[in-house]
Motif scaffolding. Sequence first.
Motif, PDB file in Angstrom:
ATOM      1  N   ARG A  19       0.859  -1.194   0.000  1.00 41.69           N
ATOM      2  CA  ARG A  19       0.000   0.000   0.000  1.00 41.69           C
ATOM      3  C   ARG A  19       0.887   1.233   0.000  1.00 41.69           C
ATOM      4  O   ARG A  19       2.017   1.190   0.468  1.00 41.69           O
ATOM      5  CB  ARG A  19      -0.945  -0.020   1.192  1.00 41.69           C
ATOM      6  N   THR A  21       1.100   5.765  -1.379  1.00 41.56           N
ATOM      7  CA  THR A  21       0.514   6.982  -1.931  1.00 41.56           C
ATOM      8  C   THR A  21       1.390   7.454  -3.083  1.00 41.56           C
ATOM      9  O   THR A  21       2.609   7.543  -2.934  1.00 41.56           O
ATOM     10  CB  THR A  21       0.429   8.083  -0.857  1.00 41.56           C
ATOM     11  N   PRO A  30      -0.778  14.691  -4.180  1.00 44.53           N
ATOM     12  CA  PRO A  30      -1.205  13.343  -4.557  1.00 44.53           C
ATOM     13  C   PRO A  30      -1.626  13.279  -6.019  1.00 44.53           C
ATOM     14  O   PRO A  30      -2.177  14.248  -6.555  1.00 44.53           O
ATOM     15  CB  PRO A  30      -2.392  13.053  -3.641  1.00 44.53           C
ATOM     16  N   GLU A  32      -4.068  11.537  -8.426  1.00 46.02           N
ATOM     17  CA  GLU A  32      -5.281  10.726  -8.407  1.00 46.02           C
ATOM     18  C   GLU A  32      -5.385   9.864  -9.657  1.00 46.02           C
ATOM     19  O   GLU A  32      -4.953  10.254 -10.741  1.00 46.02           O
ATOM     20  CB  GLU A  32      -6.511  11.617  -8.270  1.00 46.02           C
ATOM     21  N   SER A  50      -4.761   4.346  -8.156  1.00 48.12           N
ATOM     22  CA  SER A  50      -4.827   5.165  -6.944  1.00 48.12           C
ATOM     23  C   SER A  50      -6.174   5.886  -6.878  1.00 48.12           C
ATOM     24  O   SER A  50      -6.810   6.149  -7.895  1.00 48.12           O
ATOM     25  CB  SER A  50      -3.671   6.167  -6.900  1.00 48.12           C
ATOM     26  N   GLN A  53      -7.090  10.605  -3.480  1.00 52.15           N
ATOM     27  CA  GLN A  53      -6.027  11.117  -2.606  1.00 52.15           C
ATOM     28  C   GLN A  53      -4.664  10.504  -2.937  1.00 52.15           C
ATOM     29  O   GLN A  53      -3.692  10.710  -2.225  1.00 52.15           O
ATOM     30  CB  GLN A  53      -6.354  10.838  -1.131  1.00 52.15           C
ATOM     31  N   GLY A  54      -4.588   9.720  -4.027  1.00 51.79           N
ATOM     32  CA  GLY A  54      -3.340   9.107  -4.450  1.00 51.79           C
ATOM     33  C   GLY A  54      -3.022   7.791  -3.762  1.00 51.79           C
ATOM     34  O   GLY A  54      -1.999   7.181  -4.035  1.00 51.79           O
ATOM     35  N   HIS A  55      -3.904   7.309  -2.880  1.00 50.23           N
ATOM     36  CA  HIS A  55      -3.665   6.063  -2.149  1.00 50.23           C
ATOM     37  C   HIS A  55      -3.976   4.853  -3.016  1.00 50.23           C
ATOM     38  O   HIS A  55      -4.900   4.879  -3.825  1.00 50.23           O
ATOM     39  CB  HIS A  55      -4.545   5.985  -0.895  1.00 50.23           C
TER      40      HIS A  55
END
Length: 71
Positions: A19, A21, A30, A32, A50, A53-55
């Motif tokens: 996981r 970012t 971030p 997206e 992602s 929020q880029g996660h």
Amino acid sequence: MFYLFSLALSAQNLTQTIRGTIVDKETQSPIEFATILIYKDSTLEKTAVSDAQGHFICANIPIGRVKLIAS
């Protein structure tokens, strides 16, 4: 002999979760909806995208070193 085979089969089921970012190198903002490719030994194992929020998160990746490419 059977016991060794059983151990090898069990070891193949070990996985990891990756996981992180994705951020812009210069602004640290971030990124997206970036596409993430995860390779192990030159074989594509998984892809992810992602969120806003880029996660990203990728489960069930074989244990060991992997290469991540984001675009």
